[in-house]
Design a protein around this motif. Structure first.
Motif, PDB file in Angstrom:
ATOM      1  N   ILE A  53       0.773  -1.145  -0.081  1.00  0.00           N
ATOM      2  CA  ILE A  53      -0.008  -0.122  -0.197  1.00  0.00           C
ATOM      3  C   ILE A  53       1.110   1.422   0.182  1.00  0.00           C
ATOM      4  N   SER A  54       1.942   1.273   0.559  1.00  0.00           N
ATOM      5  CA  SER A  54       2.568   2.329   0.914  1.00  0.00           C
ATOM      6  C   SER A  54       3.404   2.581  -0.679  1.00  0.00           C
ATOM      7  N   ILE A  55       3.876   1.565  -1.419  1.00  0.00           N
ATOM      8  CA  ILE A  55       4.310   1.609  -2.865  1.00  0.00           C
ATOM      9  C   ILE A  55       3.309   2.406  -3.817  1.00  0.00           C
ATOM     10  N   LEU A  56       1.947   1.873  -3.648  1.00  0.00           N
ATOM     11  CA  LEU A  56       0.925   2.188  -4.313  1.00  0.00           C
ATOM     12  C   LEU A  56       0.667   3.741  -4.201  1.00  0.00           C
ATOM     13  N   SER A  57       0.689   4.037  -2.970  1.00  0.00           N
ATOM     14  CA  SER A  57       0.429   5.437  -2.594  1.00  0.00           C
ATOM     15  C   SER A  57       1.621   6.528  -2.930  1.00  0.00           C
ATOM     16  N   LYS A  58       2.859   6.032  -3.118  1.00  0.00           N
ATOM     17  CA  LYS A  58       3.775   6.784  -3.586  1.00  0.00           C
ATOM     18  C   LYS A  58       3.700   6.973  -5.088  1.00  0.00           C
ATOM     19  N   LEU A  59       3.171   5.809  -5.831  1.00  0.00           N
ATOM     20  CA  LEU A  59       3.195   5.794  -7.219  1.00  0.00           C
ATOM     21  C   LEU A  59       1.866   6.868  -7.748  1.00  0.00           C
ATOM     22  N   GLY A  60       0.939   7.168  -6.675  1.00  0.00           N
ATOM     23  CA  GLY A  60      -0.328   7.668  -7.006  1.00  0.00           C
ATOM     24  C   GLY A  60      -1.229   7.214  -8.057  1.00  0.00           C
ATOM     25  N   VAL A  61      -1.348   5.807  -7.896  1.00  0.00           N
ATOM     26  CA  VAL A  61      -2.244   5.060  -8.533  1.00  0.00           C
ATOM     27  C   VAL A  61      -3.413   4.596  -7.641  1.00  0.00           C
ATOM     28  N   PRO A  62      -4.527   4.553  -8.202  1.00  0.00           N
ATOM     29  CA  PRO A  62      -5.847   4.237  -7.490  1.00  0.00           C
ATOM     30  C   PRO A  62      -5.659   2.834  -6.765  1.00  0.00           C
ATOM     31  N   TYR A  63      -6.307   2.841  -5.705  1.00  0.00           N
ATOM     32  CA  TYR A  63      -6.032   1.444  -4.758  1.00  0.00           C
ATOM     33  C   TYR A  63      -7.119   1.401  -3.807  1.00  0.00           C
ATOM     34  N   VAL A  64      -7.564   0.106  -3.343  1.00  0.00           N
ATOM     35  CA  VAL A  64      -8.181  -0.155  -2.184  1.00  0.00           C
ATOM     36  C   VAL A  64      -7.530  -0.909  -1.232  1.00  0.00           C
ATOM     37  N   MET A  65      -7.256  -0.609   0.003  1.00  0.00           N
ATOM     38  CA  MET A  65      -6.991  -1.556   0.985  1.00  0.00           C
ATOM     39  C   MET A  65      -7.867  -2.302   1.810  1.00  0.00           C
ATOM     40  N   VAL A  66      -8.283  -3.591   1.926  1.00  0.00           N
ATOM     41  CA  VAL A  66      -9.236  -4.305   2.297  1.00  0.00           C
ATOM     42  C   VAL A  66      -8.871  -4.222   3.913  1.00  0.00           C
ATOM     43  N   LYS A  67      -9.830  -4.255   4.950  1.00  0.00           N
ATOM     44  CA  LYS A  67      -9.535  -4.299   6.216  1.00  0.00           C
ATOM     45  C   LYS A  67      -9.418  -5.778   6.524  1.00  0.00           C
ATOM     46  N   HIS A  68      -8.566  -6.327   7.374  1.00  0.00           N
ATOM     47  CA  HIS A  68      -8.172  -7.620   7.618  1.00  0.00           C
ATOM     48  C   HIS A  68      -8.970  -7.968   9.024  1.00  0.00           C
ATOM     49  N   GLU A  69      -9.060  -9.261   9.229  1.00  0.00           N
ATOM     50  CA  GLU A  69      -9.628  -9.906  10.658  1.00  0.00           C
ATOM     51  C   GLU A  69      -8.487 -10.672  11.152  1.00  0.00           C
ATOM     52  N   SER A  70      -8.653 -11.254  12.588  1.00  0.00           N
ATOM     53  CA  SER A  70      -7.588 -11.594  13.063  1.00  0.00           C
ATOM     54  C   SER A  70      -7.661 -13.281  13.000  1.00  0.00           C
ATOM     55  N   THR A  71      -8.846 -13.967  12.354  1.00  0.00           N
ATOM     56  CA  THR A  71      -8.713 -15.481  11.871  1.00  0.00           C
ATOM     57  C   THR A  71      -8.601 -15.460  10.857  1.00  0.00           C
ATOM     58  N   CYS A  72      -8.331 -16.799  10.108  1.00  0.00           N
ATOM     59  CA  CYS A  72      -8.232 -17.034   8.669  1.00  0.00           C
ATOM     60  C   CYS A  72      -9.815 -16.947   8.165  1.00  0.00           C
ATOM     61  N   TYR A  73     -10.650 -17.636   8.675  1.00  0.00           N
ATOM     62  CA  TYR A  73     -12.164 -17.806   8.163  1.00  0.00           C
ATOM     63  C   TYR A  73     -12.965 -16.345   8.266  1.00  0.00           C
ATOM     64  N   ALA A  74     -12.615 -15.608   9.381  1.00  0.00           N
ATOM     65  CA  ALA A  74     -13.352 -14.226   9.453  1.00  0.00           C
ATOM     66  C   ALA A  74     -12.374 -13.456   8.365  1.00  0.00           C
ATOM     67  N   ASN A  75     -11.427 -13.720   8.142  1.00  0.00           N
ATOM     68  CA  ASN A  75     -10.711 -12.647   7.310  1.00  0.00           C
ATOM     69  C   ASN A  75     -11.206 -12.888   5.703  1.00  0.00           C
ATOM     70  N   ILE A  76     -11.323 -14.189   5.468  1.00  0.00           N
ATOM     71  CA  ILE A  76     -11.864 -14.709   4.259  1.00  0.00           C
ATOM     72  C   ILE A  76     -13.256 -13.879   4.064  1.00  0.00           C
ATOM     73  N   ILE A  77     -14.158 -14.299   5.146  1.00  0.00           N
ATOM     74  CA  ILE A  77     -15.688 -13.690   4.868  1.00  0.00           C
ATOM     75  C   ILE A  77     -15.742 -12.269   4.934  1.00  0.00           C
ATOM     76  N   SER A  78     -14.970 -11.649   5.765  1.00  0.00           N
ATOM     77  CA  SER A  78     -14.843  -9.971   5.734  1.00  0.00           C
ATOM     78  C   SER A  78     -14.421  -9.438   4.269  1.00  0.00           C
ATOM     79  N   GLY A  79     -13.400 -10.227   3.845  1.00  0.00           N
ATOM     80  CA  GLY A  79     -12.872  -9.962   2.522  1.00  0.00           C
ATOM     81  C   GLY A  79     -13.895 -10.134   1.478  1.00  0.00           C
ATOM     82  N   ILE A  80     -14.656 -11.035   1.407  1.00  0.00           N
ATOM     83  CA  ILE A  80     -15.907 -11.255   0.352  1.00  0.00           C
ATOM     84  C   ILE A  80     -16.945 -10.203   0.592  1.00  0.00           C
TER      85      ILE A  80
END
Length: 332
Positions: free
Chosen positions: A267-294
């Motif tokens: 994300i730091s690299i993309l920000s410096k390049l000035g290109v559009p991006y989305v940083m998805v918020k992560h969760e603390s367990t594998c399953y929750a991280n997958i469902i939250s990302g979906i």
């Protein structure tokens, strides 16, 4: 963990508006998760069983979920590769998870039959216990019918992943998950580096660890709904050359793992390049991280659907292609 008195019956609702359909499917996720997780398994896997997980389309994304939810005990693989390359030298009491929601995907069924003929234990993960896939397997894990009417897999995908999580013994607390997902549902998706998404003509989804699952799923939905070009990469692979192809018209969506090692550096690299991006918020367990990302990916999809004023999935306008390709994919 709270229990429900009886399984929830999901009613099929017909939507002509795509936005309403996506919103309705997302609204069902928590009930789908609880209903699927509370559904008893009629078989079990030992903690030492390992092998492959395979499927096609959404079911390959589910196989990727199995890979991470099982801590790499079941490695995701394309079913056509299994049909072509698996040999008797791999024979033995290994296990495989064969995934197809309707149980009619040709190469998944062929792979299940081939593996079983070599002595593998094949577990079918499907909503249809009388499907060709179920008949080809040793055991069946039944996925609930989530009542999807418009044929774009969303709640059915979440149900499938939840069935896999329970099967492989992944950590899932439905009470904690409800709170986490309600927070995700309330959170807006923020596109950085771009005033409007209308200028986007390509999406690159980058997944770190388990984040690869919702990254792959997002690309599938963009292809189905918007016919928008979308590429998906594991984060490490993205850094090794594809990153050089991004531009101001490329939206890069970054899905961290639950341990979020390198995602913040990207994300730091993309920000410096000035290109559009989305940083998805992560969760603390594998399953929750997958469902939250979906969920976050589908909220981005909603934003793009509104921006481009899309009323129906674009694949519906490609009837000739659908008619040609469908017999190659499914038993009809």
């Amino acid at each position: 963990m709270s229990l429900i008195a009886s399984p929830i019956r999901f009613v099929s609702v017909v939507y002509t508006d795509l936005t309403d359909f996506i919103k309705y499917e997302i609204s069902k996720f928590i009930d789908v998760i609880v209903s699927q997780y509370e559904k008893p398994l009629n078989m079990s896997l030992s903690k030492t069983e390992c092998g492959y997980a395979f499927g096609a389309g959404d079911s390959l994304a589910a196989a990727l979920a199995a890979q991470y939810l099982s801590s790499l005990r079941f490695l995701a693989i394309d079913p056509l590769s299994l049909v072509i390359y698996i040999s008797r030298s791999c024979a033995g009491r290994k296990s495989a998870l064969a995934i197809s929601y309707k149980g009619k995907t040709r190469e998944v069924v062929k792979s299940a039959e081939r593996l079983r003929s070599f002595g593998w234990r094949v577990v079918a993960i499907t909503s249809n216990p009388r499907s060709p896939l179920a008949l080809a397997a040793n055991d069946v894990v039944e996925v609930i019918n989530t009542g999807e009417k418009l044929p774009i897999g969303m709640s059915s995908f979440v149900a499938t992943i939840t069935a896999i999580a329970k099967l492989v013994g992944a950590k899932v607390s439905t009470d904690i998950l409800k709170s986490q997902l309600n927070n995700v549902l309330a959170r807006e998706i923020e596109v950085r580096g771009l005033p409007s998404t209308r200028g986007i003509n390509e999406v690159i989804a980058v997944g770190e660890g388990s984040g690869l699952v919702p990254a792959y799923f997002l690309c599938l939905k963009l292809h189905e709904v918007l016919c928008m070009p979308c590429r998906v990469y594991p984060l490490e692979e993205f850094l090794h050359a594809p990153i050089y192809s991004i531009s101001r018209s490329t939206l890069t969506v970054v899905y961290p793992s639950e341990r979020t090692n390198k995602a913040s550096s990207l994300i730091s690299i993309l920000s410096k390049l000035g290109v559009p991006y989305v940083m998805v918020k992560h969760e603390s367990t594998c399953y929750a991280n997958i469902i939250s990302g979906i969920i976050q990916g589908l909220k981005l999809l909603l934003k793009l659907v509104a921006e481009f004023n899309v009323k129906t999935p674009c694949y519906r306008d490609k009837k000739v292609l659908v008619n040609i390709s469908t017999p190659l994919i499914y038993f009809t």
